[in-house]
Design an enzyme around this catalytic site. Sequence first.
Site, short mmCIF file in Angstrom:
data_model
loop_
_atom_site.label_atom_id
_atom_site.label_comp_id
_atom_site.label_asym_id
_atom_site.label_seq_id
_atom_site.Cartn_x
_atom_site.Cartn_y
_atom_site.Cartn_z
N LYS A 1 0.69 -1.26 -0.19
CA LYS A 1 0.17 -0.01 -0.02
C LYS A 1 0.81 1.39 -0.09
CE LYS A 1 -3.97 -2.48 0.74
NZ LYS A 1 -3.47 -3.70 0.45
C1 LIG Z 1 -4.34 -4.91 0.31
C2 LIG Z 1 -3.66 -6.23 0.19
C3 LIG Z 1 -3.56 -7.14 -0.70
C4 LIG Z 1 -4.94 -6.88 -1.82
O1 LIG Z 1 -4.72 -6.00 -2.77
P1 LIG Z 1 -6.00 -5.44 -3.58
O2 LIG Z 1 -5.62 -4.13 -4.24
O3 LIG Z 1 -7.13 -5.26 -2.44
O4 LIG Z 1 -6.45 -6.48 -4.31
C5 LIG Z 1 -3.05 -8.29 -0.74
N1 LIG Z 1 -2.10 -8.55 0.22
C6 LIG Z 1 -1.70 -7.47 1.18
C7 LIG Z 1 -0.51 -7.72 2.16
C8 LIG Z 1 -2.61 -6.40 1.19
O5 LIG Z 1 -2.04 -5.51 2.19
#
Ligand SMILES: *Cc1c(COP(=O)(O)O)cnc(C)c1O
Length: 493
Positions: free
Chosen positions: A112
């Site tokens: 993120k």
């Molecule tokens: C948010 C997240 C995901 C999923 O990502 P999306 O963009 O919602 O599909 C997968 N793994 C981790 C560690 C995340 O923080």
Amino acid sequence: MQYISTRDKARSVSGAQAVIAGLAPDGGLFVPGSFPALEGGLLSEMASWPYARIASWVLRQYFDDIPASAVEDIAARAYGAQFDDNAIAPLTELFSGQYLLELYHGPTLAFKDMALQALPGLMLESMRLTGEKREVCILVATSGDTGKAALDGFKDVSGTRIAVCYPASGVSAAQKRQMVTQEGGNVFVLAVEGNFDDAQTGVKRIFADASIAGALDKKGIRLSSANSINWGRLAPQIAYYIYAYTRLAQSGLRSGEHADFVVPTGNFGNILAAYYARRMGLPIRRLVCASNANRVLHDFFETGEYNSRRTLYPTLSPSMDILISSNLERLLFEAAGRDDALVNGWMRSLRETGAFRIPPDIKAWMDGVFSAGWGDDGATLASIRRVFEQTGRLIDPHTAVAMHVTQRLRSDDTPLVIVATASPFKFAADVLEAIAPGEAKGKDEFAVTYALAKKAGCEVPERIAALEGKPVLHTARCAPEGIESELMRWLNN
Ligand SMILES: *Cc1c(COP(=O)(O)O)cnc(C)c1O
């Protein structure tokens, strides 16, 4: 570049307006009016560009309303020394022809950060460009990683406030500790009783309520979103797919040769950015959507029916514990040939009945690009153990789901990139359980972290170690219906 809503393509706004609004007023999501082309010559040239320069190029294509020098500055500040690896998103070979794209070297140790380090800069420029004088309050529902990454990005950014709602049950010990110890004068962290869908639904209700917007407007506050429904989250994510491809080229991939990407998926933001990179001309053959036991996306890709009427299971990969995958709407819009009436119909059906079905021609379009697989908690643990035993490396449970799916679906030797979305140290207890069953028992979260590092012969990441001495600053908690009043109470202070 103009942006249109997936539910009304006659409505068009600038990039700056799309970032500030988050969601389109008709409830749809903003998508780019067209996709800029990534020419082969440029792609070869990019093999020598550092990450920030590639990110800057991508952002300039999608935010041509923001002055180029400001975009360059945003990218340079977003992808700098706060990352604990100079490559920003290192690509490492795990098995022959199988690479890990490590997206967890940012300040909060999850992918993120790749978007949320850039979003505050994009938001501030957008406010300046649109003459927004109100304070922007970012309201976020998090399945664990977005919350901390958004808090880190927006803390003490002037002209903004940030409120994060996380599910009281369903985030890891490290994820929770990262959030409740968050410092900053403009931050609010709220535990919502329930799971991620409860928190997300509560937050969406606030966004959709015109009377709340009116009341906030009187206080000089405007709500916005840092969830991946915001275009400002997706655009920066396109960059790491391009970056990864250029680094594959450095390790011998011939110009124009294709690669596959496997992405652990929840809200469909990450894999959608990969699809957009492909649309721009990046030589991606297949995109593989990896789900955990909450396999609503897997089932959709298999059958053409999206059916959210099912139990949500808490799993070892909580950031993928999602039944309403918001960004799928953007893919449906493309799959439907940008037919907004079709998208409206499916979304209405999803709202009213919890399900929708796409016709065979649109399903065939999806099959041309996407594959899907899934793995339960047992497969997740087995995958972590296998990778550790065979390579000595640790992967987190989300990445492990992708690894499991890779192993199941791999059928030829096309270069393949597994997108690694979080540091294993954010999920230390489960990772330790996978590689040394029983050893986590009776240990507190910090002892577990050190036991894991010892077992793997590596250091505990500095940012995890630093959590130990930090005081808990946030203890607010409420039911999903209570989010609005908690938010108002905070905003009134
Ligand atoms: C948010 C997240 C995901 C999923 O990502 P999306 O963009 O919602 O599909 C997968 N793994 C981790 C560690 C995340 O923080």
